[in-house]
Design a protein around this motif. Sequence first.
Motif, PDB file in Angstrom:
ATOM      1  N   ASP A 199      26.663  56.624  39.307  1.00  0.00           N
ATOM      2  CA  ASP A 199      27.852  55.862  38.933  1.00  0.00           C
ATOM      3  C   ASP A 199      28.798  55.780  40.130  1.00  0.00           C
ATOM      4  O   ASP A 199      29.113  56.799  40.737  1.00  0.00           O
ATOM      5  CB  ASP A 199      28.549  56.587  37.767  1.00  0.00           C
ATOM      6  CG  ASP A 199      29.708  55.809  37.180  1.00  0.00           C
ATOM      7  OD1 ASP A 199      30.367  55.047  37.924  1.00  0.00           O
ATOM      8  OD2 ASP A 199      29.966  55.980  35.984  1.00  0.00           O
ATOM      9  N   PRO A 200      29.286  54.574  40.465  1.00  0.00           N
ATOM     10  CA  PRO A 200      30.225  54.448  41.585  1.00  0.00           C
ATOM     11  C   PRO A 200      31.455  55.349  41.455  1.00  0.00           C
ATOM     12  O   PRO A 200      32.022  55.759  42.466  1.00  0.00           O
ATOM     13  CB  PRO A 200      30.622  52.969  41.551  1.00  0.00           C
ATOM     14  CG  PRO A 200      29.490  52.292  40.862  1.00  0.00           C
ATOM     15  CD  PRO A 200      28.936  53.277  39.886  1.00  0.00           C
ATOM     16  N   GLU A 201      31.860  55.681  40.244  1.00  0.00           N
ATOM     17  CA  GLU A 201      33.016  56.556  40.063  1.00  0.00           C
ATOM     18  C   GLU A 201      32.740  57.979  40.553  1.00  0.00           C
ATOM     19  O   GLU A 201      33.662  58.741  40.806  1.00  0.00           O
ATOM     20  CB  GLU A 201      33.450  56.580  38.599  1.00  0.00           C
ATOM     21  CG  GLU A 201      34.069  55.275  38.150  1.00  0.00           C
ATOM     22  CD  GLU A 201      34.614  55.332  36.733  1.00  0.00           C
ATOM     23  OE1 GLU A 201      34.728  56.436  36.172  1.00  0.00           O
ATOM     24  OE2 GLU A 201      34.930  54.257  36.199  1.00  0.00           O
ATOM     25  N   ASP A 202      31.460  58.329  40.689  1.00  0.00           N
ATOM     26  CA  ASP A 202      31.092  59.666  41.155  1.00  0.00           C
ATOM     27  C   ASP A 202      30.830  59.729  42.658  1.00  0.00           C
ATOM     28  O   ASP A 202      30.598  60.807  43.200  1.00  0.00           O
ATOM     29  CB  ASP A 202      29.853  60.169  40.408  1.00  0.00           C
ATOM     30  CG  ASP A 202      30.118  60.339  38.924  1.00  0.00           C
ATOM     31  OD1 ASP A 202      31.266  60.638  38.565  1.00  0.00           O
ATOM     32  OD2 ASP A 202      29.170  60.162  38.133  1.00  0.00           O
ATOM     33  N   TYR A 203      30.840  58.573  43.340  1.00  0.00           N
ATOM     34  CA  TYR A 203      30.639  58.588  44.778  1.00  0.00           C
ATOM     35  C   TYR A 203      31.818  59.331  45.426  1.00  0.00           C
ATOM     36  O   TYR A 203      32.937  59.304  44.926  1.00  0.00           O
ATOM     37  CB  TYR A 203      30.598  57.167  45.351  1.00  0.00           C
ATOM     38  CG  TYR A 203      29.476  56.286  44.861  1.00  0.00           C
ATOM     39  CD1 TYR A 203      28.346  56.795  44.231  1.00  0.00           C
ATOM     40  CD2 TYR A 203      29.550  54.909  45.036  1.00  0.00           C
ATOM     41  CE1 TYR A 203      27.332  55.960  43.786  1.00  0.00           C
ATOM     42  CE2 TYR A 203      28.537  54.063  44.606  1.00  0.00           C
ATOM     43  CZ  TYR A 203      27.427  54.594  43.977  1.00  0.00           C
ATOM     44  OH  TYR A 203      26.430  53.760  43.541  1.00  0.00           O
ATOM     45  N   THR A 204      31.541  59.980  46.531  1.00  0.00           N
ATOM     46  CA  THR A 204      32.605  60.684  47.249  1.00  0.00           C
ATOM     47  C   THR A 204      32.978  59.884  48.503  1.00  0.00           C
ATOM     48  O   THR A 204      32.258  58.963  48.907  1.00  0.00           O
ATOM     49  CB  THR A 204      32.172  62.104  47.651  1.00  0.00           C
ATOM     50  OG1 THR A 204      31.011  62.025  48.458  1.00  0.00           O
ATOM     51  CG2 THR A 204      31.879  62.946  46.408  1.00  0.00           C
ATOM     52  N   ARG A 205      34.101  60.237  49.082  1.00  0.00           N
ATOM     53  CA  ARG A 205      34.568  59.582  50.310  1.00  0.00           C
ATOM     54  C   ARG A 205      34.627  60.635  51.412  1.00  0.00           C
ATOM     55  O   ARG A 205      35.010  61.776  51.158  1.00  0.00           O
ATOM     56  CB  ARG A 205      35.961  58.976  50.141  1.00  0.00           C
ATOM     57  CG  ARG A 205      36.134  58.053  48.926  1.00  0.00           C
ATOM     58  CD  ARG A 205      35.411  56.737  49.099  1.00  0.00           C
ATOM     59  NE  ARG A 205      35.660  55.769  48.042  1.00  0.00           N
ATOM     60  CZ  ARG A 205      35.006  55.701  46.903  1.00  0.00           C
ATOM     61  NH1 ARG A 205      34.111  56.610  46.603  1.00  0.00           N
ATOM     62  NH2 ARG A 205      35.242  54.741  46.035  1.00  0.00           N
ATOM     63  N   SER A 206      34.255  60.244  52.616  1.00  0.00           N
ATOM     64  CA  SER A 206      34.373  61.166  53.744  1.00  0.00           C
ATOM     65  C   SER A 206      34.665  60.364  55.008  1.00  0.00           C
ATOM     66  O   SER A 206      34.284  59.194  55.109  1.00  0.00           O
ATOM     67  CB  SER A 206      33.101  62.006  53.911  1.00  0.00           C
ATOM     68  OG  SER A 206      31.999  61.189  54.214  1.00  0.00           O
ATOM     69  N   PRO A 207      35.341  61.000  55.962  1.00  0.00           N
ATOM     70  CA  PRO A 207      35.683  60.282  57.189  1.00  0.00           C
ATOM     71  C   PRO A 207      34.458  60.056  58.068  1.00  0.00           C
ATOM     72  O   PRO A 207      33.518  60.847  58.063  1.00  0.00           O
ATOM     73  CB  PRO A 207      36.691  61.201  57.878  1.00  0.00           C
ATOM     74  CG  PRO A 207      36.417  62.554  57.332  1.00  0.00           C
ATOM     75  CD  PRO A 207      35.876  62.360  55.948  1.00  0.00           C
ATOM     76  N   TRP A 208      34.508  58.962  58.826  1.00  0.00           N
ATOM     77  CA  TRP A 208      33.501  58.777  59.861  1.00  0.00           C
ATOM     78  C   TRP A 208      33.562  59.975  60.788  1.00  0.00           C
ATOM     79  O   TRP A 208      34.605  60.627  60.920  1.00  0.00           O
ATOM     80  CB  TRP A 208      33.792  57.525  60.677  1.00  0.00           C
ATOM     81  CG  TRP A 208      33.689  56.229  59.925  1.00  0.00           C
ATOM     82  CD1 TRP A 208      33.315  56.046  58.634  1.00  0.00           C
ATOM     83  CD2 TRP A 208      33.993  54.937  60.455  1.00  0.00           C
ATOM     84  NE1 TRP A 208      33.356  54.709  58.315  1.00  0.00           N
ATOM     85  CE2 TRP A 208      33.771  54.008  59.424  1.00  0.00           C
ATOM     86  CE3 TRP A 208      34.414  54.477  61.687  1.00  0.00           C
ATOM     87  CZ2 TRP A 208      33.965  52.638  59.593  1.00  0.00           C
ATOM     88  CZ3 TRP A 208      34.614  53.110  61.864  1.00  0.00           C
ATOM     89  CH2 TRP A 208      34.377  52.213  60.825  1.00  0.00           C
TER      90      TRP A 208
END
Length: 194
Positions: A7-16
């Motif tokens: 689910d896209p809501e479970d994707y995480t974000r991280s810096p390059w």
Amino acid sequence: MKVTLLDPEDYTRSPWKNGGGIFTDIADAHRADAPRKGWDSLLWRFASTPIVAPGPFSHMPGIDRLQMVVEGRGLVLKSPTQEFDEREPFTTVRFTGELEIVTELEAGPVEVVNLMARRGAAEIDLVALKEPGDLQLAAGTHLVYAARGECRIRLDHEEFAIPRTGTLKLELAGPSQLALVSGLPVLGSIRLLV
């Protein structure tokens, strides 16, 4: 066989790695013996990211990279020795993380999908499924990403719907038959070597 809808809501974000932008991390794998997940423990990563301004790519020694534009157009990657043409969406380019690359945006911001793997740890492939039809999948992990809208696929004899920006993760112990029913998904394939 294991099939999981991510689910896209479970994707995480991280810096390059160079801090110049933000990845949307869709799926990844790290060495099991690593004390923590990081660039040093990475086996593979499947992610999307916007590129909104020209600039340098992160230096990633030992990492093989595949990339494809899924929104926008006009992206060119320039290194001192060669140019990688992604002007047309859904064109895959392959390059190494050691290469010094600077982006050029000829028609404004783009969204790209990246599949990267530690060299020697995995073999990777990244393709757009543009035409309905059958495709033989080998044992390994396969990620079917609905980049532009809902997609439908059939795996062997079962049909699956993938919502926009959702991902169907297929972990296959043996060969399977994938068929595109509708939409324009991106298929990332990973075969671990270690």
